[in-house]
Design a protein around this motif. Structure first.
Motif, PDB file in Angstrom:
ATOM      1  N   MET A 284      -5.285   1.941   2.396  1.00 16.92           N
ATOM      2  CA  MET A 284      -6.173   1.058   3.143  1.00 16.92           C
ATOM      3  C   MET A 284      -6.101   1.335   4.421  1.00 16.92           C
ATOM      4  N   ILE A 285      -7.358   1.160   5.008  1.00  9.80           N
ATOM      5  CA  ILE A 285      -7.845   1.882   6.413  1.00  9.80           C
ATOM      6  C   ILE A 285      -8.488   0.450   7.113  1.00  9.80           C
ATOM      7  N   GLY A 286      -8.210   0.168   8.299  1.00  9.25           N
ATOM      8  CA  GLY A 286      -8.711  -1.060   9.000  1.00  9.25           C
ATOM      9  C   GLY A 286      -8.722  -2.242   8.506  1.00  9.25           C
ATOM     10  N   SER A 287      -7.502  -2.411   7.959  1.00 12.93           N
ATOM     11  CA  SER A 287      -7.305  -4.052   7.479  1.00 12.93           C
ATOM     12  C   SER A 287      -6.957  -4.968   8.631  1.00 12.93           C
ATOM     13  N   GLU A 288      -6.322  -4.518   9.786  1.00 12.74           N
ATOM     14  CA  GLU A 288      -6.177  -5.366  10.836  1.00 12.74           C
ATOM     15  C   GLU A 288      -7.065  -5.334  11.908  1.00 12.74           C
ATOM     16  N   GLY A 289      -8.356  -4.523  11.800  1.00 12.39           N
ATOM     17  CA  GLY A 289      -9.196  -4.530  12.825  1.00 12.39           C
ATOM     18  C   GLY A 289      -9.146  -3.017  13.670  1.00 12.39           C
ATOM     19  N   VAL A 290     -10.219  -2.273  13.340  1.00  9.41           N
ATOM     20  CA  VAL A 290     -10.096  -0.942  13.875  1.00  9.41           C
ATOM     21  C   VAL A 290     -10.213  -1.134  15.585  1.00  9.41           C
ATOM     22  N   ASP A 291      -9.075  -0.579  16.194  1.00  9.07           N
ATOM     23  CA  ASP A 291      -9.146  -0.715  17.730  1.00  9.07           C
ATOM     24  C   ASP A 291      -8.855   0.573  18.347  1.00  9.07           C
ATOM     25  N   GLN A 292      -9.421   1.638  17.461  1.00  6.71           N
ATOM     26  CA  GLN A 292      -9.264   3.121  18.184  1.00  6.71           C
ATOM     27  C   GLN A 292     -10.400   3.940  17.541  1.00  6.71           C
ATOM     28  N   PRO A 293     -10.651   4.999  17.896  1.00 10.07           N
ATOM     29  CA  PRO A 293     -11.554   5.964  17.571  1.00 10.07           C
ATOM     30  C   PRO A 293     -10.904   6.464  16.235  1.00 10.07           C
ATOM     31  N   THR A 294     -12.106   6.498  15.241  1.00  7.21           N
ATOM     32  CA  THR A 294     -11.780   6.967  13.816  1.00  7.21           C
ATOM     33  C   THR A 294     -12.657   8.148  13.470  1.00  7.21           C
ATOM     34  N   PRO A 295     -12.517   9.159  13.997  1.00  6.68           N
ATOM     35  CA  PRO A 295     -13.335  10.212  13.888  1.00  6.68           C
ATOM     36  C   PRO A 295     -13.570  11.109  12.473  1.00  6.68           C
ATOM     37  N   GLU A 296     -12.552  10.710  11.514  1.00  7.49           N
ATOM     38  CA  GLU A 296     -12.815  11.290   9.990  1.00  7.49           C
ATOM     39  C   GLU A 296     -11.752  10.604   9.458  1.00  7.49           C
ATOM     40  N   ILE A 297     -12.129  10.515   8.161  1.00  4.99           N
ATOM     41  CA  ILE A 297     -11.351  10.239   7.044  1.00  4.99           C
ATOM     42  C   ILE A 297     -11.698  11.175   5.942  1.00  4.99           C
ATOM     43  N   LEU A 298     -10.521  11.614   5.533  1.00  9.07           N
ATOM     44  CA  LEU A 298     -10.556  12.946   4.384  1.00  9.07           C
ATOM     45  C   LEU A 298      -9.608  12.422   3.537  1.00  9.07           C
ATOM     46  N   VAL A 299      -9.738  12.442   2.388  1.00  3.23           N
ATOM     47  CA  VAL A 299      -8.871  12.128   1.094  1.00  3.23           C
ATOM     48  C   VAL A 299      -9.283  13.240   0.281  1.00  3.23           C
ATOM     49  N   GLU A 300      -8.588  14.248   0.143  1.00  2.51           N
ATOM     50  CA  GLU A 300      -8.776  15.345  -0.904  1.00  2.51           C
ATOM     51  C   GLU A 300      -7.742  15.998  -1.665  1.00  2.51           C
ATOM     52  N   ASN A 301      -8.096  16.386  -3.017  1.00  2.00           N
ATOM     53  CA  ASN A 301      -7.219  17.122  -3.828  1.00  2.00           C
ATOM     54  C   ASN A 301      -5.869  16.355  -4.086  1.00  2.00           C
ATOM     55  N   ASN A 302      -6.018  14.809  -4.304  1.00  2.00           N
ATOM     56  CA  ASN A 302      -4.622  14.224  -4.751  1.00  2.00           C
ATOM     57  C   ASN A 302      -4.904  13.879  -6.015  1.00  2.00           C
TER      58      ASN A 302
ATOM     59  N   TYR B 193       0.726  -1.304   0.053  1.00  2.00           N
ATOM     60  CA  TYR B 193      -0.184   0.085  -0.163  1.00  2.00           C
ATOM     61  C   TYR B 193       0.838   1.244   0.033  1.00  2.00           C
ATOM     62  N   LEU B 194       0.331   2.380  -0.408  1.00  2.00           N
ATOM     63  CA  LEU B 194       1.036   3.401  -0.443  1.00  2.00           C
ATOM     64  C   LEU B 194       0.839   4.240   0.899  1.00  2.00           C
ATOM     65  N   ILE B 195      -0.367   3.933   1.728  1.00  2.00           N
ATOM     66  CA  ILE B 195      -0.629   4.438   2.805  1.00  2.00           C
ATOM     67  C   ILE B 195      -1.601   3.336   3.691  1.00  2.00           C
ATOM     68  N   GLU B 196      -1.071   2.907   4.716  1.00  2.00           N
ATOM     69  CA  GLU B 196      -2.083   2.115   5.683  1.00  2.00           C
ATOM     70  C   GLU B 196      -2.120   2.654   7.001  1.00  2.00           C
ATOM     71  N   ALA B 197      -3.372   2.450   7.132  1.00  2.00           N
ATOM     72  CA  ALA B 197      -3.701   2.805   8.815  1.00  2.00           C
ATOM     73  C   ALA B 197      -4.663   1.681   9.124  1.00  2.00           C
ATOM     74  N   PRO B 198      -3.928   0.556   9.745  1.00  2.00           N
ATOM     75  CA  PRO B 198      -4.400  -0.671   9.558  1.00  2.00           C
ATOM     76  C   PRO B 198      -5.591  -0.782  10.939  1.00  2.00           C
ATOM     77  N   ASN B 199      -5.167   0.191  11.892  1.00  2.00           N
ATOM     78  CA  ASN B 199      -6.200   0.064  13.033  1.00  2.00           C
ATOM     79  C   ASN B 199      -7.052   1.511  13.144  1.00  2.00           C
ATOM     80  N   GLY B 200      -7.381   1.785  12.112  1.00  2.00           N
ATOM     81  CA  GLY B 200      -7.990   3.230  12.051  1.00  2.00           C
ATOM     82  C   GLY B 200      -7.501   4.294  12.611  1.00  2.00           C
ATOM     83  N   GLY B 201      -8.229   5.111  13.112  1.00  2.00           N
ATOM     84  CA  GLY B 201      -7.534   6.519  13.732  1.00  2.00           C
ATOM     85  C   GLY B 201      -8.109   7.535  12.594  1.00  2.00           C
TER      86      GLY B 201
END
Length: 186
Positions: A126-144, A95-103
């Motif tokens: 990729m977000i949450g691939s290993e199980g989300v174990d922390q708060p994930t208040p926002e996911i913003l992917v913009e102007n890429n 992956y280019l960027i992975e947040a495996p536990n959310g956030g």
């Protein structure tokens, strides 16, 4: 807490490897991570941080990572702003960027490219691939700007968290779709 500015990490097993410290922050500005990764069994990354408070990366280059991911972050908040993250012709990153536990995840104003030799065709982010174990208040992917140079289909974002991802203003080139999972695309 760690601040890195104007540093090059070249041909390392991990460009940076940081353990868990939920109160700490890592800030990276104007740095380069070139041809990092490369132990057997995909155990290394361009940068890999454990459960920390914040990983902030801006105006940095991640190129030709050999195995695993360019950026893997278990941080409560990850911000990747104005970076150039690409496999190129020889990079074999997953992956280019992975947040495996959310956030919280903010990915803004970046140049992103998956190359023809990428080991994982599923997604650029990729977000949450290993199980989300922390708060994930926002996911913003913009102007890429995202380019898939491989001969395979992929997604810009695969979201396995319960938080809706917001994708807006992204330009996608090559065989790719914007989102798999919960969220909106504008």
């Amino acid at each position: 807490n760690l601040t890195i500015e104007g540093v090059k990490f070249i041909n390392n097993q991990d460009g940076i490897l940081a353990a868990d410290n939920r109160k700490s922050t890592i800030t990276i500005k104007g740095s380069e991570f070139l041809r990092n990764g490369g132990c057997e069994n995909a155990c290394a990354h361009g940068i890999y941080v454990g459960h920390i408070a914040l990983l902030h990366i801006e105006r940095s280059v991640f190129a030709e990572t050999k195995r695993a991911h360019h950026i893997k972050s278990r941080a409560a908040r990850t911000e990747v702003i104005g970076c150039d993250i690409h496999d190129g012709k020889t990079g074999t990153a997953s992956y280019l960027i992975e947040a495996p536990n959310g956030g919280a995840l903010i990915v803004r104003d970046n140049k992103l490219e998956k190359g023809p030799m990428a080991e994982n065709h599923a997604a650029a982010i990729m977000i949450g691939s290993e199980g989300v174990d922390q708060p994930t208040p926002e996911i913003l992917v913009e102007n890429n700007s995202f380019v898939n140079d491989g001969n395979y289909n992929t997604f810009l974002v695969v979201n396995r968290s319960a938080t809706e991802a917001t994708l807006k203003g992204n330009k996608i080139t090559g065989p790719a779709k914007p989102l798999l999972g919960d969220g909106t695309v504008n």
